[in-house]
Design a protein around this motif. Structure first.
Motif, PDB file in Angstrom:
ATOM      1  N   PHE A 110      -4.825  15.371  37.277  1.00  8.40           N
ATOM      2  CA  PHE A 110      -4.134  14.761  36.133  1.00  8.40           C
ATOM      3  C   PHE A 110      -5.074  14.655  34.927  1.00  8.40           C
ATOM      4  CE2 PHE A 110      -1.987  10.896  34.103  1.00  8.40           C
ATOM      5  CZ  PHE A 110      -1.012  11.668  33.483  1.00  8.40           C
ATOM      6  N   ALA A 113      -4.999  18.085  33.557  1.00 10.23           N
ATOM      7  CA  ALA A 113      -3.693  18.379  32.946  1.00 10.23           C
ATOM      8  C   ALA A 113      -3.566  17.802  31.549  1.00 10.23           C
ATOM      9  CB  ALA A 113      -2.577  17.811  33.826  1.00 10.23           C
ATOM     10  N   THR A 114      -4.314  16.739  31.271  1.00 12.98           N
ATOM     11  CA  THR A 114      -4.118  16.015  30.014  1.00 12.98           C
ATOM     12  C   THR A 114      -5.334  16.027  29.101  1.00 12.98           C
ATOM     13  OG1 THR A 114      -4.718  13.985  31.210  1.00 12.98           O
ATOM     14  CG2 THR A 114      -2.365  14.456  30.959  1.00 12.98           C
ATOM     15  N   LYS A 138       1.461  19.163  41.797  1.00 16.78           N
ATOM     16  CA  LYS A 138       1.817  17.778  41.497  1.00 16.78           C
ATOM     17  C   LYS A 138       0.536  16.978  41.341  1.00 16.78           C
ATOM     18  CE  LYS A 138       6.324  16.761  43.604  1.00 16.78           C
ATOM     19  NZ  LYS A 138       6.971  15.827  44.561  1.00 16.78           N
ATOM     20  N   VAL A 139       0.323  16.422  40.168  1.00 18.88           N
ATOM     21  CA  VAL A 139      -0.855  15.588  39.933  1.00 18.88           C
ATOM     22  C   VAL A 139      -0.373  14.246  39.392  1.00 18.88           C
ATOM     23  CG1 VAL A 139      -2.396  17.536  39.562  1.00 18.88           C
ATOM     24  CG2 VAL A 139      -1.163  16.584  37.617  1.00 18.88           C
ATOM     25  N   ALA A 140      -1.097  13.187  39.671  1.00 20.08           N
ATOM     26  CA  ALA A 140      -0.607  11.866  39.262  1.00 20.08           C
ATOM     27  C   ALA A 140      -1.623  10.775  39.512  1.00 20.08           C
ATOM     28  CB  ALA A 140       0.673  11.524  40.017  1.00 20.08           C
ATOM     29  N   ASN A 142      -1.350   6.292  40.205  1.00 22.24           N
ATOM     30  CA  ASN A 142      -0.404   5.251  40.585  1.00 22.24           C
ATOM     31  C   ASN A 142      -0.251   4.216  39.478  1.00 22.24           C
ATOM     32  OD1 ASN A 142      -0.233   6.437  43.147  1.00 22.24           O
ATOM     33  ND2 ASN A 142      -1.961   5.227  43.912  1.00 22.24           N
ATOM     34  N   HIS A 143       0.872   3.534  39.493  1.00 21.20           N
ATOM     35  CA  HIS A 143       1.098   2.369  38.650  1.00 21.20           C
ATOM     36  C   HIS A 143       1.272   1.191  39.616  1.00 21.20           C
ATOM     37  CE1 HIS A 143       3.281  -0.403  35.987  1.00 21.20           C
ATOM     38  NE2 HIS A 143       2.795   0.280  34.974  1.00 21.20           N
ATOM     39  N   ASN A 148       2.276   7.329  42.315  1.00 20.42           N
ATOM     40  CA  ASN A 148       2.432   8.620  41.633  1.00 20.42           C
ATOM     41  C   ASN A 148       3.451   8.571  40.502  1.00 20.42           C
ATOM     42  OD1 ASN A 148       0.612   9.923  43.337  1.00 20.42           O
ATOM     43  ND2 ASN A 148       2.209  10.389  44.845  1.00 20.42           N
ATOM     44  N   MET A 149       3.575   7.423  39.859  1.00 23.78           N
ATOM     45  CA  MET A 149       4.608   7.286  38.836  1.00 23.78           C
ATOM     46  C   MET A 149       4.211   7.945  37.520  1.00 23.78           C
ATOM     47  SD  MET A 149       7.217   5.930  40.153  1.00 23.78           S
ATOM     48  CE  MET A 149       8.338   4.789  39.375  1.00 23.78           C
ATOM     49  N   ILE A 150       2.906   8.156  37.319  1.00 24.58           N
ATOM     50  CA  ILE A 150       2.448   8.739  36.051  1.00 24.58           C
ATOM     51  C   ILE A 150       1.742  10.049  36.362  1.00 24.58           C
ATOM     52  CG2 ILE A 150       0.994   8.358  34.022  1.00 24.58           C
ATOM     53  CD1 ILE A 150       1.262   5.363  34.472  1.00 24.58           C
ATOM     54  N   GLY A 151       2.284  11.153  35.920  1.00 24.63           N
ATOM     55  CA  GLY A 151       1.648  12.428  36.254  1.00 24.63           C
ATOM     56  C   GLY A 151       2.295  13.614  35.586  1.00 24.63           C
ATOM     57  N   ASN A 152       1.972  14.759  36.093  1.00 21.96           N
ATOM     58  CA  ASN A 152       2.465  16.032  35.562  1.00 21.96           C
ATOM     59  C   ASN A 152       2.709  17.018  36.703  1.00 21.96           C
ATOM     60  OD1 ASN A 152       0.296  16.131  32.633  1.00 21.96           O
ATOM     61  ND2 ASN A 152       2.489  15.817  32.671  1.00 21.96           N
ATOM     62  N   PHE A 153       3.430  18.064  36.415  1.00 22.65           N
ATOM     63  CA  PHE A 153       3.406  19.272  37.230  1.00 22.65           C
ATOM     64  C   PHE A 153       2.382  20.201  36.585  1.00 22.65           C
ATOM     65  CE2 PHE A 153       7.679  17.590  37.923  1.00 22.65           C
ATOM     66  CZ  PHE A 153       7.759  17.627  39.312  1.00 22.65           C
TER      67      PHE A 153
END
Lengths: 357, 357
Positions: A110, A113-114, A138-140, A142-143, A148-153
């Motif tokens: 993640f 990715a960003t 799938k990368v992410a 936690n909240h 894994n609520m915050i992430g990207n493909f």
């Protein structure tokens, strides 16, 4: 060497599975990166970081270590890694290497990715479980309110799997990884399932491990190729996961490994499936196998209403309704909506069954 | 109504430019969203939030407001918005609406890009400047060490531009927006440039504004369609931005509007371009126009070494070398690497020229 290609919407990448390849990372990646940033954790780094560094000839190579465990997949750790990337002056031609299990892979992925809207990264998984998370992009993080609520493909540029790094894994990590392998077998390959169900985890050979990883990764890769963004069939990979995520959240992360939670979740999904489709779908066989291999089934002692609420936070839930992956037969998954009432009754009888002597 | 389609790697979306369309959002979006979450800022919300809500018939509609200004594009605000999205039980079938200028668009867009690994969002820009940021899918937050350092390429599902919301903009916001329009003209359309350079910003009509926005957006859309991920020609849109980003960082965000910084950056890039290609590229005309429209050229008083260091943090920099977009002629941008020494000498003489009486 076992080798697989995964085609994504943006690029194709290779998965390499073999012994001792952690010393030869350079062979598998482009050689024009302006700098390389290795992210690992405090359990893996002492064992394998030097091995990885040995095989890379770049001058501008940096590394950092996060505390091992799910708790590191948080926003503060994420921001800290971004800060280091900037301080070390990574640019768009830089590479991030995720050396570790799923936590490292998800978090480092993640970050990649960003950082500057996305730079290259590769996965060097060091757990069996990470065969699943390292493939598919799938990368992410936690909240507090959900995993894994915050992430990207965001697919990696390569996955380099050295099975020798798996030899030192503790038993619960082996159980965790094999639960996901069993899952892949259940949703896609009855023959693979037949190979796995007689298995005693304590006695797997390296060759078996390579073969199982290859078969598991292949199932995963085939699915994510057809549905990168989880619009339809990729959901099948969540077999066992709706309950698993809720269970992990309710028990508190770290109390049960992800795969062990998935094992319980699969068993539950099989129970519903057998009931709904009125046929045997290996519920008993799986239960025996899990018991024989010491899966912690007794950890299923959470309140049922809390579990249902937690399941509604699942990313597959829509309009507040819970979706689960069931099997209509072995290798034939289906996505089914369930009402709260149905779930309540299934959970109640499942709980009773697991706690029976 | 002016209407444009932008094709991306994942989907196509429309840009609508017209008067009073903020009341009719429902017309432009799919009607099966499970919930809608509007993100706006404390200057825009009091003016237009109700107008937007009026035009949407969903029951599950939520909104929140961030403090206006660049400082809100930070990790804490980002995480707060994620928290609200979870508390309000948004799911993968939910929509985020970004109502505001570039700060709201970038921040809300990045929330949408990463919430559950990506949900839909639309841009409802309320500044002229945001014609640029709302099209093309660049979303991001700032890091203390650099602007827009953390983000994604993630295109919206629609851009709905109500020019009536632009009437209340303060002068410096009009200057900021028109600097990006001038930029687009410089890099792609000599005729458009001829329309803009005689313009007095204080006297623009609504029809002119619609037309200019349409032309600017069209240039932007054409470029991002061909190069979504900024691998080549999209870099041309950064004409004026290398110095601008450094200037904004050195002065402190909020001391100068983005567009005004870009105006100074363009002037600088034209100066180098005229010198390198030995021809007139409207340096004098742009200088006159900027002075006539009260652009704050006197703000260029930062130390040159600091500027060069800040320029190296630019996302286009590679291997620590600064890249700039220059013009070889009007409408013909080129990307050029510059050494620190060259830059030093250009910056010195540019600074002298701007501070001359």
């Amino acid at each position: 060497m076992n080798e697989l290609v995964v085609h994504t919407s943006t690029h194709s990448y290779n998965i390499y599975i073999d012994e001792q390849i952690r010393y030869q990372i350079s062979k598998f990646i482009a050689n024009d990166y302006s700098s390389i940033f290795i992210i690992s954790d405090d359990q893996v780094a002492p064992l394998y970081l030097d091995d990885i560094m040995t095989g890379i000839e770049t001058e501008r190579i940096f590394h950092t270590v996060i505390p091992s465990g799910e708790a590191s997949k948080n926003i503060d750790q994420y921001y800290r890694l971004q800060t280091i990337a900037m301080e070390k002056k990574l640019d768009r031609r830089s590479l991030i290497i995720a050396l570790g299990g799923g936590v490292v892979g998800d978090l480092a992925g993640f970050v990649a990715a960003t950082f500057m809207r996305g730079i290259d990264y590769i996965q060097v998984p060091t757990t069996i479980l990470a065969h699943d998370s390292s493939v598919g992009g799938k990368v992410a993080i936690n909240h507090e309110l959900g995993k894994n609520m915050i992430g990207n493909f965001y697919p990696p540029k390569a996955v380099i799997y050295d099975v020798n790094t798996l030899k030192t894994l503790p038993d619960h990590e082996i159980r965790s990884g094999y639960a996901e392998l069993i899952k892949e077998a259940f949703i896609a390959n009855a023959e693979f399932l037949q190979q796995l169900l007689p298995l005693t985890l304590a006695t797997i050979s390296n060759d078996q491990l390579k073969d199982h990883l290859f078969q598991g990764v292949k199932i995963k890769a085939d699915i994510v190729e057809k549905d990168e963004k989880e619009l339809n069939i990729r959901k099948f990979l969540n077999f066992g996961h709706t309950l698993a995520h809720a269970l992990e959240a309710e028990l508190g992360y770290g109390k049960i490994t992800h795969g062990e939670a998935v094992a319980i979740g699969m068993l539950f999904a099989l129970k519903i499936s057998e009931h709904k489709y009125n046929k045997s779908l290996y519920y008993d066989q799986l239960l025996n196998w899990l018991q024989g291999n010491n899966y912690p089934l007794s950890l299923f002692h959470t309140g049922i209403d809390q579990l249902i609420n937690a399941m509604k936070l699942d990313k597959k839930a829509q309009y507040q309704q819970i979706q689960m992956v069931l099997l209509s037969s072995i290798g034939k998954p289906v996505v089914v909506n369930l009402t709260d009432d149905e779930l309540h009754s299934y959970l109640q009888s499942f709980k009773k069954e697991l706690s029976a002597p």
